[in-house]
Design a protein around this motif. Structure first.
Motif, PDB file in Angstrom:
ATOM      1  N   LYS A 176     -34.418  47.330  20.251  1.00 21.27           N
ATOM      2  CA  LYS A 176     -33.830  48.748  19.882  1.00 21.27           C
ATOM      3  C   LYS A 176     -32.192  48.481  20.204  1.00 21.27           C
ATOM      4  O   LYS A 176     -31.432  47.705  20.950  1.00 21.27           O
ATOM      5  CB  LYS A 176     -34.156  49.829  21.012  1.00 21.27           C
ATOM      6  CG  LYS A 176     -35.445  50.348  20.814  1.00 21.27           C
ATOM      7  CD  LYS A 176     -35.688  51.445  21.397  1.00 21.27           C
ATOM      8  CE  LYS A 176     -37.014  51.917  21.347  1.00 21.27           C
ATOM      9  NZ  LYS A 176     -37.650  52.794  22.394  1.00 21.27           N
ATOM     10  N   SER A 188     -44.840  48.407  20.529  1.00 17.75           N
ATOM     11  CA  SER A 188     -43.676  49.346  20.905  1.00 17.75           C
ATOM     12  C   SER A 188     -43.027  48.439  21.992  1.00 17.75           C
ATOM     13  O   SER A 188     -41.810  48.348  22.008  1.00 17.75           O
ATOM     14  CB  SER A 188     -44.225  50.562  21.475  1.00 17.75           C
ATOM     15  OG  SER A 188     -43.618  51.184  22.075  1.00 17.75           O
ATOM     16  N   SER A 219     -39.222  46.936  21.794  1.00 15.16           N
ATOM     17  CA  SER A 219     -38.268  47.540  22.534  1.00 15.16           C
ATOM     18  C   SER A 219     -36.972  46.799  22.567  1.00 15.16           C
ATOM     19  O   SER A 219     -35.865  47.501  22.714  1.00 15.16           O
ATOM     20  CB  SER A 219     -38.959  48.037  23.882  1.00 15.16           C
ATOM     21  OG  SER A 219     -39.219  47.042  24.475  1.00 15.16           O
TER      22      SER A 219
END
Ligand code: 5GP
Length: 214
Positions: free
Chosen positions: A211, A204, A208
């Motif tokens: 994103k 994650s 990130s």
């Protein structure tokens, strides 16, 4: 992966099923991956058993004192003796990411499952009732009376086998296969998403940066 919690694997089975031998084989073959919890008991040591290695052999009063101090994850009476699992040892190892094997009887196993629902319950059985009796007699460590008590206990335990997550048959002279089966079950458990929080967190974070729109 070493950012994982350890698995609490409970191995039970009828007395004489050969689970002690299977557990020894697991520890010998996959020694870096597991540690065995050493229980306390009030029963007398058998020939060759050592305090602190096979069990912590305690007097009844000492055992009861430890119950009062809440030092056990579970404890149970088996036939006429107490047996108990040391709580801190088990939880410390699991937090360090080490999988812990408890080789304990059924009442204790079910108590641990209530307290730690993620515990993995594995039941080891010989292929037949006759083979169980043969193994118990072949061990040559118990009197006829004790053997009869252990078989009577097995006759009660059989109706709770379906509470276990896995049943593994310990075929005669196939200890290595049985150990490999159990190792496989524990390894598969480690792949469950609930044990992969560390990996999920790292991914994650790594992802990130990709994103959109932030
Ligand atoms: P044994 O006297 O043959 O060493 O053990 C008798 C039974 O007690 C076996 O089924 C063994 O797995 C179980 N046992 C050993 N340690 C513990 C423990 O800490 N707690 C519970 N509940 N059972 C145990």
């Amino acid at each position: 992966m070493n950012n994982q919690r350890g698995i609490l694997a409970i191995i039970s089975g009828f007395s004489g099923a050969g689970k002690g031998t299977v557990v020894e084989e697991i520890l010998k073959t996959y020694d870096k991956e597991y540690c065995l919890s050493i229980s306390a008991t009030t029963r007398q040591p058998r020939n060759g058993e050592k305090h602190g290695q096979h069990y912590f052999f305690l007097k009844k009063e000492e055992f009861e004192q430890r119950i009062a101090e809440d030092l056990f994850l579970e404890h149970a009476r088996y036939i006429e003796d107490y047996y108990g699992t040391p709580k801190d040892f088990v939880f410390d190892r699991l937090e360090q990411g080490i999988s812990v094997i408890l080789e304990i009887e059924m009442q204790g196993a079910l108590k641990v499952k209530e307290r730690c629902p993620e515990a993995l319950l594995i039941f080891v059985t010989p292929p037949t009732a006759e083979e169980l009796e043969r193994r118990l007699r072949g061990r040559g460590t118990e009197t006829d009376e004790k053997i009869a008590s252990r078989l009577a206990r097995a006759a009660e335990e059989v109706s709770y086998m379906d509470k276990y997550d896995y049943i593994v048959v310990n075929e005669t002279n196939k200890v290595a296969e049985c150990a490999a089966d159990i190792h496989q079950i524990i390894n598969d458990e480690k792949k469950k998403a609930v044990y992969c929080e560390g990996l999920i967190g790292e991914l994650s974070e790594g992802l990130s940066v990709y994103k959109k729109g932030e």
